[in-house]
Design an enzyme around this catalytic site. Structure first.
Site, PDB file in Angstrom:
ATOM      1  CG  HIS A  82      32.399  50.944  33.376  1.00 37.88           C
ATOM      2  ND1 HIS A  82      33.527  50.833  34.141  1.00 37.88           N
ATOM      3  CD2 HIS A  82      31.842  49.714  33.358  1.00 37.88           C
ATOM      4  CE1 HIS A  82      33.649  49.593  34.580  1.00 37.88           C
ATOM      5  NE2 HIS A  82      32.630  48.891  34.116  1.00 37.88           N
ATOM      6  CG  ASP A 161      33.191  47.863  44.133  1.00 39.66           C
ATOM      7  OD1 ASP A 161      32.381  46.927  43.990  1.00 39.66           O
ATOM      8  OD2 ASP A 161      34.148  48.057  43.378  1.00 39.66           O
ATOM      9  NE  ARG A 168      29.984  40.765  43.573  1.00 38.12           N
ATOM     10  CZ  ARG A 168      30.037  41.610  42.545  1.00 38.12           C
ATOM     11  NH1 ARG A 168      30.506  42.836  42.715  1.00 38.12           N
ATOM     12  NH2 ARG A 168      29.622  41.253  41.373  1.00 38.12           N
ATOM     13  CB  SER A 183      30.304  46.289  41.753  1.00 38.01           C
ATOM     14  OG  SER A 183      31.659  46.360  41.448  1.00 38.01           O
ATOM     15  CE  LYS A 187      33.890  49.675  40.522  1.00 39.04           C
ATOM     16  NZ  LYS A 187      34.389  48.327  40.407  1.00 39.04           N
TER      17      LYS A 187
HETATM   18  N1  URA Z   1      33.282  45.019  37.228  1.00 36.63           N
HETATM   19  C1  URA Z   1      33.111  45.638  38.431  1.00 36.63           C
HETATM   20  O1  URA Z   1      33.685  46.692  38.684  1.00 36.63           O
HETATM   21  N2  URA Z   1      32.295  45.054  39.315  1.00 36.63           N
HETATM   22  C2  URA Z   1      31.643  43.907  39.074  1.00 36.63           C
HETATM   23  O2  URA Z   1      30.910  43.428  39.919  1.00 36.63           O
HETATM   24  C3  URA Z   1      31.835  43.286  37.833  1.00 36.63           C
HETATM   25  C4  URA Z   1      32.661  43.880  36.921  1.00 36.63           C
END
Ligand code: URA
Length: 434
Positions: A82, A161, A168, A183, A187
């Site tokens: 990621h 999320d 957010r 977050s 995932k």
């Molecule tokens: N990317 C995400 O998936 N979540 C966040 O909170 C910030 C960046």
């Protein structure tokens, strides 16, 4: 349990129990807790923080709010990567085929770009016919036979999320380490890979502008992932200038193919070798970094990584001929040279602003609904620390019209600073957290 009490407790700086965190995530996902209460809670977290145990509980609750992908049929070596997002970041297109050619399976779900940053899914759609929508069975089949697959995120992956991130975004509660960690990691954990390697960017084009914040985020994500039983590493890397030379979807695909063919794009190649070595060593397929690096370099030299990319493009419905002949990728009708205005050193190239130039050309989205032009973008000819000569080509603009190209040329020149002395440059790889 009452949501109001939990908001007050967090506002007063107290830690919530695991049960309380599960209650609020489950209640919010199922629509029993309203947005206004969740907004108040999120703001309390921004102001008061969470300890690592709370962050882990929050992450696990969010991961389990939807499907947990089971990759066990792919064997013991499964990995995911990621990136916290940047400009010109085409790493997955190079890294996944290299790692797959070494025997690690990458079953990745990726996103689309928004604002100044691009998304892997958009880039891949530069291959004519390419699709990122497929059944879960086909997703596993491609990962198994080709070694890697890149699909769009399914609707039921960490749905908590999805709701919380949208909230957010409009309540000023994005910038909080526990909220970002939960977050991202929810995932990643739900996506099922045994080994997770993170590329945390720092600098003007990154989410975490300071190195200190980037390391704090990296450490917390590694901690949470390890406690969830995954092999983890995070690499903190520079995003003060774009990664590589190309910014824009098809231009980035072309650059990624170039690296797989052995072309020298120093920062991109190095990043893929460092991330790849961490994947191979953490997952246990290689005993040492030097062994891992040598294996990864071999996949570039012998063409096996390039072949993996072609196989994956074909498996996902795209035309693999474009891997061997990138002129088949979308090409912009107007290409304009940007001459250097002065002679000297390039002291800075503001990554965020270059990303904006590409977005305004049509290569990125200002809103989620925007349709993008895959052919447009910016091709840098030199990077920070390089010398330039007045009147010689500094960059190229690839645009839909001559007029758009001329406007972008003005905008692009504002992204640069020049100096008569060589600039001080911190290392591109700032450190590895494991
Ligand atoms: N990317 C995400 O998936 N979540 C966040 O909170 C910030 C960046």
């Amino acid at each position: 349990m009452r949501m109001t009490d939990l908001i007050i407790r967090k506002k007063d700086g107290q830690a919530l129990t695991s049960e309380e965190i599960h209650y609020l995530i489950q209640g919010y996902t199922q629509g029993e807790i309203p947005d206004y209460q969740m907004s108040a809670f999120l703001m309390a977290v921004v102001l008061r923080g969470m300890d690592t145990r709370e962050t882990l509980d929050l992450t696990m609750a969010m991961a389990h709010s939807g499907d947990m992908v089971d990759l066990s049929s792919l064997g013991p070596y499964t990995a995911d990567k990621h990136s916290t997002g940047g400009v010109g970041d085409k790493t997955s297109l190079v890294l996944c085929p290299m790692v797959a050619a070494c025997g690690v399976k990458m079953a990745k779900m990726s996103g689309r770009g928004l604002g100044h940053t691009g998304g892997t899914i958009d880039k891949l759609e530069s291959f004519p016919g390419f699709s990122t929508v497929m059944s879960p069975e086909r997703f596993l089949e491609i990962a198994d036979t080709v070694g890697f697959v890149i699909a769009g995120q399914t609707a039921n992956l960490a749905p908590a999320d999805k709701k919380m991130y949208a909230l957010r975004d409009v309540t000023g509660t994005v910038s909080s380490i526990p909220l970002i960690v939960s977050s991202i990691m929810a995932k990643k954990l739900a996506s099922g890979a045994r080994t997770i390697v993170l590329d945390v960017k720092t600098g003007s084009g990154a989410f975490m502008e300071t190195e200190e914040d980037a390391f704090a985020l990296a450490r917390e994500m590694v901690d949470v992932g390890k406690q969830a039983g995954r092999n983890m590493a995070a690499v903190v890397t520079d995003m003060d200038q774009p990664l590589g030379f190309a910014v824009g979807n098809a231009l980035e695909v072309r650059e990624a193919i170039g690296v797989l063919r052995g072309e020298d794009v120093p920062d991109l190649r190095e990043l893929c070798l460092v991330l790849g070595s961490n994947i191979l060593t953490r997952s246990g397929i290689c005993a040492s970094d030097s062994d891992a690096r040598a294996r990864l370099e071999r996949t570039l030299a012998d063409g096996s990584a390039l072949r993996r990319l072609a196989e994956m493009v074909q498996a996902q419905g795209g035309d693999p001929a474009a891997v061997y002949d990138p002129s088949l990728l979308p090409q912009a009708p107007a290409v304009l040279s940007v001459p250097a205005p002065v002679s000297g050193y390039i002291a800075a190239i503001e990554a965020r602003d270059v990303g904006r130039v590409s977005m305004l050309l049509g290569g990125g989205r200002a809103t989620k609904e925007d349709v993008i032009d895959l052919s447009v973008g910016v091709l840098l000819r030199a990077k920070v620390g390089d010398t330039v000569t007045a009147g010689r080509e500094l960059a190229q603009i690839h645009a839909a019209t001559e007029q758009a190209a001329r406007q972008a040329r003005e905008d692009l020149l504002r992204c640069y600073r020049f100096s008569s002395q060589p600039p001080q440059r911190p290392p591109f790889i700032r450190g590895v957290v494991s």
